[in-house]
Design a protein around this motif. Structure first.
Motif, PDB file in Angstrom:
ATOM      1  N   PHE A  58      -0.920   8.711  -7.618  1.00  0.00           N
ATOM      2  CA  PHE A  58      -0.275   7.748  -6.743  1.00  0.00           C
ATOM      3  C   PHE A  58      -0.959   6.393  -6.870  1.00  0.00           C
ATOM      4  O   PHE A  58      -2.185   6.293  -6.814  1.00  0.00           O
ATOM      5  CB  PHE A  58      -0.347   8.212  -5.286  1.00  0.00           C
ATOM      6  N   PHE A  59      -0.142   5.377  -7.023  1.00  0.00           N
ATOM      7  CA  PHE A  59      -0.606   3.997  -7.007  1.00  0.00           C
ATOM      8  C   PHE A  59      -0.122   3.430  -5.681  1.00  0.00           C
ATOM      9  O   PHE A  59       1.073   3.224  -5.485  1.00  0.00           O
ATOM     10  CB  PHE A  59      -0.069   3.233  -8.217  1.00  0.00           C
ATOM     11  N   MET A  60      -1.058   3.251  -4.754  1.00  0.00           N
ATOM     12  CA  MET A  60      -0.719   2.881  -3.383  1.00  0.00           C
ATOM     13  C   MET A  60      -0.704   1.366  -3.247  1.00  0.00           C
ATOM     14  O   MET A  60      -1.723   0.694  -3.439  1.00  0.00           O
ATOM     15  CB  MET A  60      -1.739   3.486  -2.417  1.00  0.00           C
ATOM     16  N   TRP A  61       0.476   0.832  -2.928  1.00  0.00           N
ATOM     17  CA  TRP A  61       0.635  -0.602  -2.729  1.00  0.00           C
ATOM     18  C   TRP A  61       0.268  -0.940  -1.289  1.00  0.00           C
ATOM     19  O   TRP A  61       0.802  -0.340  -0.354  1.00  0.00           O
ATOM     20  CB  TRP A  61       2.070  -1.009  -3.036  1.00  0.00           C
ATOM     21  N   GLN A  62      -0.643  -1.862  -1.126  1.00  0.00           N
ATOM     22  CA  GLN A  62      -1.087  -2.304   0.187  1.00  0.00           C
ATOM     23  C   GLN A  62      -0.188  -3.459   0.627  1.00  0.00           C
ATOM     24  O   GLN A  62      -0.217  -4.538   0.033  1.00  0.00           O
ATOM     25  CB  GLN A  62      -2.541  -2.791   0.127  1.00  0.00           C
ATOM     26  N   TYR A  63       0.626  -3.224   1.662  1.00  0.00           N
ATOM     27  CA  TYR A  63       1.583  -4.242   2.107  1.00  0.00           C
ATOM     28  C   TYR A  63       1.649  -4.274   3.627  1.00  0.00           C
ATOM     29  O   TYR A  63       2.007  -3.275   4.254  1.00  0.00           O
ATOM     30  CB  TYR A  63       2.977  -3.946   1.527  1.00  0.00           C
ATOM     31  N   GLU A  64       1.274  -5.416   4.207  1.00  0.00           N
ATOM     32  CA  GLU A  64       1.340  -5.634   5.649  1.00  0.00           C
ATOM     33  C   GLU A  64       0.779  -4.459   6.454  1.00  0.00           C
ATOM     34  O   GLU A  64       1.408  -3.961   7.384  1.00  0.00           O
ATOM     35  CB  GLU A  64       2.769  -5.956   6.083  1.00  0.00           C
ATOM     36  N   GLY A  65      -0.412  -4.000   6.074  1.00  0.00           N
ATOM     37  CA  GLY A  65      -1.071  -2.923   6.797  1.00  0.00           C
ATOM     38  C   GLY A  65      -0.537  -1.530   6.512  1.00  0.00           C
ATOM     39  O   GLY A  65      -0.961  -0.570   7.138  1.00  0.00           O
TER      40      GLY A  65
END
Length: 104
Positions: A58-65
């Protein structure tokens, strides 16, 4: 209760025979250059007090918390487009990997 599913997209590239050609190593190298992504070998989610852990890449995108998972599976990346920003990021990732994105 809302049973509406978010559309799921896959980022894919195929050879002349129609086989997907993205490799895990290629994706790891690509996402390593992105400061808003973190790699994990599992995805964990809790809903209604129940925790579920899914092993994988998994490539976890960090977006608005929030963390939005882009899952590498069988030479393709999958993501659920919960809102417009996810769709925009999906297009950006597809361009960066010289791949296509399709619903499915």
């Amino acid at each position: 209760m809302n049973t509406r599913m978010n559309p799921r997209y896959k980022i894919t590239r195929h050879d002349q025979e129609g086989n997907p050609t993205l490799s895990l190593q290629e994706c790891q190298n690509f996402f390593a250059t992105k400061s808003d992504f973190v790699y994990r070998d599992f995805y964990s989610v809790t809903q209604d007090g129940v925790n579920m852990k899914i092993n994988g890449h998994f490539f976890m995108w960090q977006y608005e918390g929030q963390e939005i998972p882009f899952r590498f599976y069988e030479s393709e990346l999958y993501v659920a487009a919960a809102h417009r920003a996810v769709m925009d990021k999906t297009k950006e990732v597809a361009r960066g990997l010289e791949a296509n994105y399709i619903e499915g």
